[in-house]
Scaffold this active site. Structure first.
Site, PDB file in Angstrom:
ATOM      1  CB  SER A   1      -0.853  22.382   9.280  1.00  0.00           C
ATOM      2  OG  SER A   1      -0.797  23.790   9.380  1.00  0.00           O
TER       3      SER A   1
ATOM      4  CE1 TYR B   1       4.085  21.533  12.419  1.00  0.00           C
ATOM      5  CE2 TYR B   1       3.093  23.369  11.221  1.00  0.00           C
ATOM      6  CZ  TYR B   1       2.966  22.274  12.050  1.00  0.00           C
ATOM      7  OH  TYR B   1       1.721  21.913  12.508  1.00  0.00           O
TER       8      TYR B   1
END
Length: 248
Positions: A140, A153
């Site tokens: 990401s 996360y």
């Protein structure tokens, strides 16, 4: 890396980015296997795809992983592309009372990082048998610029990024396995709606950029906004952090 006539495993392939990647690979003349935890959702996805097999499997469950690897070795001995896409994320503020951040971080780290190491390790012997093979880890934009409302996360994706770099370097020494990292920005999927996914790019764009990167052996695939933020991060980590987090 060739993008046709492969046997491709995509974890978390029943929706979002994983589904669009599966669709594109299937349309491009590949045999595709997708996994997911929800049997009904998986069946519905497979019904929309060609050349695709669905296997109910939870990447965070060691028994499921063992069964998956056994099935792949038996039924798909030509497996040569593994796309580690399954993910887990929580959206919250670290200042909230009773948020149980350590529990949330544990789930994210297990799914987004440790599970990938486990599955990769178990599939390496099969991948090493192939003339050409690839591992794709879906990380990401937050792997290098964390989001303050996705702090744990972000940490799991940063760990995945570090692992991917080391894995690529190691496997390049004596195997034909190429290691890619797909770094999307915010993507409009069910997975991201809680953090404003409606404003994100289409998962179709992510799938198309992955395929193009495989064809050109571009190992770090910084999709859309990720590339510009990465360049800002190289010049000023503080400015990059503010650019991602201001207003959120």
């Amino acid at each position: 890396m060739k993008t046709q006539n492969n046997t491709v495993l995509i974890t978390g392939g029943s929706a979002g980015i994983g589904f669009e990647i599966a669709k594109l690979f299937a349309q491009n003349g590949n045999q595709v296997i997708i996994t997911g935890r929800n049997a009904k959702r998986l069946q519905e996805a497979v019904a929309q795809l060609e050349n695709t097999t669905g296997i109910v499997s939870d990447v965070s469950n060691p028994d499921d992983v063992n069964q998956l690897v056994e099935r792949l070795n038996k039924d798909f001995p030509t497996l040569n592309v593994v796309i580690n896409n399954a993910g887990r994320a929580f959206y919250y503020s670290l200042s909230e009372d009773g948020i149980q951040a350590s529990d949330k971080a544990g789930e994210e780290m297990t799914t987004n990082y440790l599970s990938i190491i486990r599955l990769t390790e178990k599939l390496l012997p099969l991948l090493k048998k192939q003339h050409e093979a690839a591992l794709v880890n879906v990380s990401s934009i937050v792997a290098f610029v964390p989001g303050h409302t996705t702090a744990t996360y972000s940490a799991s994706k940063a760990a995945l990024h570090a692992y991917t770099l080391s894995l690529r370097y190691t496997l390049a020494k004596d195997t034909a396995i190429k290691v890619f990292e797909l770094m999307p920005p915010l993507v409009n999927t069910d997975f991201s709606q809680e953090i404003g996914g409606i404003n994100g790019i289409s998962p179709v764009v992510v799938a198309e950029e992955l395929l193009a990167a495989l064809e050109s052996d571009t190992y770090e695939i910084r999709v859309g906004q990720t590339d510009s933020l990465y360049k800002l991060f190289l010049s000023s980590p503080e400015e990059a952090f503010l650019a991602l987090n201001t207003g959120r």
